[in-house]
Every structure is written in structure tokens, then in C-alpha cells.
Design a protein around this motif. Structure first.
Motif, PDB file in Angstrom:
ATOM      1  N   VAL A 190       0.809  -1.141  -0.096  1.00  0.00           N
ATOM      2  CA  VAL A 190       0.060  -0.062  -0.008  1.00  0.00           C
ATOM      3  C   VAL A 190       0.886   1.170  -0.050  1.00  0.00           C
ATOM      4  O   VAL A 190       1.841   1.366   0.761  1.00  0.00           O
ATOM      5  N   VAL A 191       0.699   2.208  -0.890  1.00  0.00           N
ATOM      6  CA  VAL A 191       1.349   3.295  -1.076  1.00  0.00           C
ATOM      7  C   VAL A 191       0.546   4.383  -0.794  1.00  0.00           C
ATOM      8  O   VAL A 191      -0.472   4.718  -1.773  1.00  0.00           O
ATOM      9  N   SER A 192       0.605   5.263   0.133  1.00  0.00           N
ATOM     10  CA  SER A 192      -0.220   6.416   0.423  1.00  0.00           C
ATOM     11  C   SER A 192       0.402   7.906   0.052  1.00  0.00           C
ATOM     12  O   SER A 192       1.590   7.932   0.410  1.00  0.00           O
ATOM     13  N   THR A 193      -0.276   8.543  -0.832  1.00  0.00           N
ATOM     14  CA  THR A 193       0.496   9.593  -1.368  1.00  0.00           C
ATOM     15  C   THR A 193      -0.424  11.088  -1.060  1.00  0.00           C
ATOM     16  O   THR A 193      -0.287  12.109  -1.465  1.00  0.00           O
ATOM     17  N   VAL A 194      -1.064  10.768   0.196  1.00  0.00           N
ATOM     18  CA  VAL A 194      -2.060  11.978   0.551  1.00  0.00           C
ATOM     19  C   VAL A 194      -1.737  12.407   1.860  1.00  0.00           C
ATOM     20  O   VAL A 194      -1.151  11.393   2.654  1.00  0.00           O
ATOM     21  N   PRO A 195      -2.124  13.507   2.423  1.00  0.00           N
ATOM     22  CA  PRO A 195      -1.771  14.137   3.731  1.00  0.00           C
ATOM     23  C   PRO A 195      -2.634  13.114   4.578  1.00  0.00           C
ATOM     24  O   PRO A 195      -3.509  12.680   4.248  1.00  0.00           O
ATOM     25  N   SER A 196      -1.997  12.972   5.909  1.00  0.00           N
ATOM     26  CA  SER A 196      -2.726  12.407   6.722  1.00  0.00           C
ATOM     27  C   SER A 196      -4.256  12.439   7.020  1.00  0.00           C
ATOM     28  O   SER A 196      -5.064  11.833   7.294  1.00  0.00           O
ATOM     29  N   ALA A 197      -4.413  13.913   7.143  1.00  0.00           N
ATOM     30  CA  ALA A 197      -5.984  14.331   7.323  1.00  0.00           C
ATOM     31  C   ALA A 197      -6.902  14.042   6.244  1.00  0.00           C
ATOM     32  O   ALA A 197      -7.933  13.472   6.580  1.00  0.00           O
ATOM     33  N   GLY A 198      -6.227  13.349   5.006  1.00  0.00           N
ATOM     34  CA  GLY A 198      -7.202  13.022   3.928  1.00  0.00           C
ATOM     35  C   GLY A 198      -7.715  11.616   4.325  1.00  0.00           C
ATOM     36  O   GLY A 198      -8.669  11.297   3.588  1.00  0.00           O
ATOM     37  N   ILE A 199      -6.952  10.698   5.174  1.00  0.00           N
ATOM     38  CA  ILE A 199      -7.493   9.659   5.283  1.00  0.00           C
ATOM     39  C   ILE A 199      -7.778   9.311   6.787  1.00  0.00           C
ATOM     40  O   ILE A 199      -7.934   8.371   7.468  1.00  0.00           O
ATOM     41  N   ALA A 200      -8.064  10.485   7.535  1.00  0.00           N
ATOM     42  CA  ALA A 200      -8.215  10.227   9.032  1.00  0.00           C
ATOM     43  C   ALA A 200      -9.391   9.441   9.458  1.00  0.00           C
ATOM     44  O   ALA A 200     -10.394   9.576   8.808  1.00  0.00           O
ATOM     45  N   GLY A 201      -9.324   8.499  10.073  1.00  0.00           N
ATOM     46  CA  GLY A 201     -10.311   7.430  10.584  1.00  0.00           C
ATOM     47  C   GLY A 201     -10.342   6.319   9.768  1.00  0.00           C
ATOM     48  O   GLY A 201     -10.995   5.303   9.843  1.00  0.00           O
ATOM     49  N   LEU A 202      -9.748   6.253   8.591  1.00  0.00           N
ATOM     50  CA  LEU A 202      -9.875   5.088   7.530  1.00  0.00           C
ATOM     51  C   LEU A 202      -8.385   4.247   7.600  1.00  0.00           C
ATOM     52  O   LEU A 202      -8.439   3.146   7.091  1.00  0.00           O
ATOM     53  N   GLU A 203      -7.591   4.603   8.666  1.00  0.00           N
ATOM     54  CA  GLU A 203      -6.361   3.914   8.602  1.00  0.00           C
ATOM     55  C   GLU A 203      -6.258   2.489   8.782  1.00  0.00           C
ATOM     56  O   GLU A 203      -5.425   1.507   8.050  1.00  0.00           O
ATOM     57  N   ALA A 204      -7.005   2.063   9.561  1.00  0.00           N
ATOM     58  CA  ALA A 204      -7.113   0.630   9.948  1.00  0.00           C
ATOM     59  C   ALA A 204      -7.600  -0.143   8.812  1.00  0.00           C
ATOM     60  O   ALA A 204      -7.098  -1.482   8.589  1.00  0.00           O
ATOM     61  N   SER A 205      -8.483   0.381   8.004  1.00  0.00           N
ATOM     62  CA  SER A 205      -9.101  -0.257   6.816  1.00  0.00           C
ATOM     63  C   SER A 205      -7.994  -0.532   5.517  1.00  0.00           C
ATOM     64  O   SER A 205      -8.193  -1.415   4.675  1.00  0.00           O
ATOM     65  N   LEU A 206      -7.141   0.476   5.724  1.00  0.00           N
ATOM     66  CA  LEU A 206      -6.345   0.722   4.779  1.00  0.00           C
ATOM     67  C   LEU A 206      -5.086  -0.033   4.762  1.00  0.00           C
ATOM     68  O   LEU A 206      -4.276  -0.284   3.908  1.00  0.00           O
ATOM     69  N   ALA A 207      -4.628  -0.300   6.040  1.00  0.00           N
ATOM     70  CA  ALA A 207      -3.271  -0.859   6.399  1.00  0.00           C
ATOM     71  C   ALA A 207      -3.488  -2.502   6.424  1.00  0.00           C
ATOM     72  O   ALA A 207      -3.395  -3.031   7.463  1.00  0.00           O
ATOM     73  N   ILE A 208      -3.617  -2.952   5.209  1.00  0.00           N
ATOM     74  CA  ILE A 208      -3.677  -4.384   5.026  1.00  0.00           C
ATOM     75  C   ILE A 208      -2.512  -4.934   4.118  1.00  0.00           C
ATOM     76  O   ILE A 208      -2.684  -6.194   3.997  1.00  0.00           O
ATOM     77  N   ALA A 209      -1.663  -4.281   4.179  1.00  0.00           N
ATOM     78  CA  ALA A 209      -0.156  -5.036   3.571  1.00  0.00           C
ATOM     79  C   ALA A 209       0.757  -3.866   3.864  1.00  0.00           C
ATOM     80  O   ALA A 209       0.634  -2.842   4.410  1.00  0.00           O
ATOM     81  N   PRO A 210       2.064  -4.165   3.761  1.00  0.00           N
ATOM     82  CA  PRO A 210       3.295  -3.219   4.119  1.00  0.00           C
ATOM     83  C   PRO A 210       3.029  -1.893   3.554  1.00  0.00           C
ATOM     84  O   PRO A 210       2.519  -1.762   2.420  1.00  0.00           O
ATOM     85  N   VAL A 211       3.419  -0.845   4.320  1.00  0.00           N
ATOM     86  CA  VAL A 211       3.039   0.605   3.790  1.00  0.00           C
ATOM     87  C   VAL A 211       4.006   1.437   3.662  1.00  0.00           C
ATOM     88  O   VAL A 211       4.883   1.505   4.509  1.00  0.00           O
ATOM     89  N   LEU A 212       3.884   2.256   2.532  1.00  0.00           N
ATOM     90  CA  LEU A 212       4.788   3.213   2.357  1.00  0.00           C
ATOM     91  C   LEU A 212       3.885   4.573   2.494  1.00  0.00           C
ATOM     92  O   LEU A 212       3.029   4.639   1.532  1.00  0.00           O
ATOM     93  N   ASP A 213       4.143   5.407   3.421  1.00  0.00           N
ATOM     94  CA  ASP A 213       3.447   6.763   3.590  1.00  0.00           C
ATOM     95  C   ASP A 213       4.461   7.557   3.143  1.00  0.00           C
ATOM     96  O   ASP A 213       5.432   7.972   3.652  1.00  0.00           O
ATOM     97  N   VAL A 214       4.241   8.527   2.167  1.00  0.00           N
ATOM     98  CA  VAL A 214       4.968   9.448   1.702  1.00  0.00           C
ATOM     99  C   VAL A 214       5.035  10.663   2.770  1.00  0.00           C
ATOM    100  O   VAL A 214       5.994  11.572   2.382  1.00  0.00           O
ATOM    101  N   ILE A 215       4.050  10.609   3.668  1.00  0.00           N
ATOM    102  CA  ILE A 215       4.352  11.913   4.735  1.00  0.00           C
ATOM    103  C   ILE A 215       5.285  11.260   5.801  1.00  0.00           C
ATOM    104  O   ILE A 215       5.245  10.157   6.042  1.00  0.00           O
TER     105      ILE A 215
END
Length: 276
Positions: A190-215
Motif C-alpha cells: 500500500v502506497v499512500s500519497t495523501v496528507p494524513s488528514a485526508g485518510i483520518a479514521g480510515l487507517e485501519a481499513s487501509l493498512a492491509i499490507a506493508p505500507v509506504l506513507d510519503v508523509i
């Protein structure tokens, strides 16, 4: 540093005072004993870029370019690398005998961060989820396609995949869209390219594989914390930032980047001390 500085480079963008590029490049110069090199920062909007770069004295070998000037850098350049053209923006301007060449080393940044995240495990034939479809999503997609992923699902509030389709045209990689609040069922990365506020509250459902967060600021991000809580590996944008700087350093100086020294200086300046 005084009057013996004969070689210069700088980062351009707005706002620029928080840029970590000077930390990275100057640490590289110091490690290699390049005391006649200096790396600076200049406030620069897209409109200002052509005048600033064309007016730069000949001691300037290159510029790193951050938002909002990456599109202007591409349009200004006399020569453009294929990846910068495909991505549609440039983060690097190199002085050449013919003028200025634009490149996008954000691809190197994503590739290097993925390499650390996956410990060298191949992504060939795998499925990647990319969160967001803005400026950083494009080099992320380019790097994932280069790595051989067979399918990329872009999660975004609105379907903007038509803007991304050209990146896929010459490749066998499939592109699909899903709403941001949908839960992807399978992914290898999973590669997230958005600010943390853009996915607030969704983190647990998005963290389904190793994560690269550009923030990377503040660190760790909620998405990275969610991934680690789920027992998954995660790396942050500071890793990407370090890797994108190495290629710039090498283009500007013609010397191999002292990666460990540059990375250490970056992590110290961010107050991040974690083994990779």
C-alpha cells in the motif's frame, strides 16, 4: 563558507523554509570533503522559476524543485527525461551544455523506499494499492509499473483514473479505481500519497499490507502506526526523500552520493532514529 564556494545547487519551492534538501545535500558535500560546494534554498513559485533559473550564475549546477514549481520546471527545461515527461512534472533541473535538463528522481525515492519496505522482495506480478491520484501518485505508479506489478488499484475520493491512464498505455499493468472509503481486500503493498488528514479514521481499513506513507511529519503517521499495530512493516516519506536526493546529488556533482551520511543527517534533523 566564504568566498571559496565555486559550485552551487539549491532547492526551489514555496513555502521553502522547511525543506530538508539542504540538510541532505550539504551533509553529502561534507562527507566527501567538497568544501567548495554549497546548497541553498530559494522561495520560488512556478511563475518565478523561469526567471530565477535562467538568471542563475554559472556556479549553479542544478536545482531541486518542490511544489508548486514542478510543472514549471518541466515546461522550462530544454531537455526532458522520458520519466519526467510521462509523469508530467520535474523535481530536478541539471545544467548541461545545451541548457537545462529536467528529470524526476521521485521515482528513485519511491523505488528505494519500496526496496527497504519489502526487503528486496520482488513486486513482479503483484497487486499494489495507491492512495490518492495527485502529484506524488504519478511517480509512485511509474515506480510500481517499473517493478512489474500486474495491477494497481487507485483509491481516491473521486475517480481520476482517466488522468493516470497514459502511464499505463505501453504496459501490461492493469489500472482500477475504488472509492477512498472502500476496504481493499487484497494487496501486496500500500502506497499512500495523501496528507494524513485526508485518510483520518480510515487507517485501519487501509493498512492491509506493508505500507509506504510519503508523509513523514509528524512522525510516525497514523497510517504507519495502524500498519505496525497490525504487525505489518511500514516506512515513511523521509526514506523516499533520502533516496530521491541521491540521484540529484550524483547528477549535480558527478560523484557517488554518500548515502549513509546523507540519510543519517536527515534522520537527525527530523528527530527520527529508527533502524531500517
Amino acid at each position: 563558507m566564504g568566498s571559496h564556494i565555486t559550485h552551487r545547487a539549491a532547492v526551489l519551492g514555496s513555502p521553502i523554509e522547511h525543506s530538508k534538501s539542504p540538510v541532505l545535500h550539504n551533509a553529502g558535500y561534507k562527507a566527501l570533503g567538497l568544501d567548495h560546494w554549497e546548497y541553498e534554498r530559494f522561495e520560488c513559485t512556478g511563475d518565478m522559476l523561469p526567471g530565477l533559473v535562467s538568471g542563475a550564475d554559472e556556479n549553479f549546477h542544478g536545482f531541486s524543485v518542490t511544489m508548486p514549481s514542478k510543472f514549471a520546471a518541466l515546461n522550462f527545461a530544454d531537455e526532458v527525461t522520458p520519466r519526467a515527461r510521462a509523469i508530467g512534472s520535474a523535481n530536478t533541473l541539471l545544467r548541461t551544455t545545451h541548457g537545462w535538463r529536467a528529470d524526476n528522481t521521485d521515482v528513485d525515492g519511491i523505488r528505494g523506499a519500496l526496496g527497504e519496505l519489502l526487503n528486496g522482495t520482488s513486486l513482479s506480478g503483484k497487486h499494489a494499492v495507491v492512495i490518492g491520484s495527485g502529484g506524488t501518485a504519478r511517480p509512485a505508479i511509474w515506480a510500481l509499473i517499473e517493478a512489474g506489478v500486474s495491477h494497481i488499484t487507485v483509491l481516491n475520493r473521486s475517480d481520476r483514473t482517466s488522468e493516470l491512464q497514459s502511464l499505463f498505455d505501453e504496459t501490461p499493468t492493469l489500472l482500477s479505481y475504488a472509492p477512498l472509503d472502500s476496504t481493499p481486500t487484497d494487496a501486496d503493498v500500500v502506497v499512500s500519497t495523501v496528507p494524513s488528514a485526508g485518510i483520518a479514521g480510515l487507517e485501519a481499513s487501509l493498512a492491509i499490507a506493508p505500507v509506504l506513507d510519503v508523509i513523514y511529519d509528524p512522525w510516525p503517521t497514523p497510517l504507519v502506526e495502524a500498519a505496525r499495530a497490525a504487525g505489518l512493516k511500514a516506512v515513511g516519506g523521509h526514506v523516499m526523500l533520502a533516496y530521491q536526493s541521491y540521484g540529484q546529488f550524483e547528477q549535480f556533482t558527478g560523484m557517488e552520493a554518500p548515502r549513509d551520511a546523507m540519510r543519517q543527517a536527515l534522520e537527525e534533523s527530523l528527530g527520527i532514529s529508527e533502524a531500517v
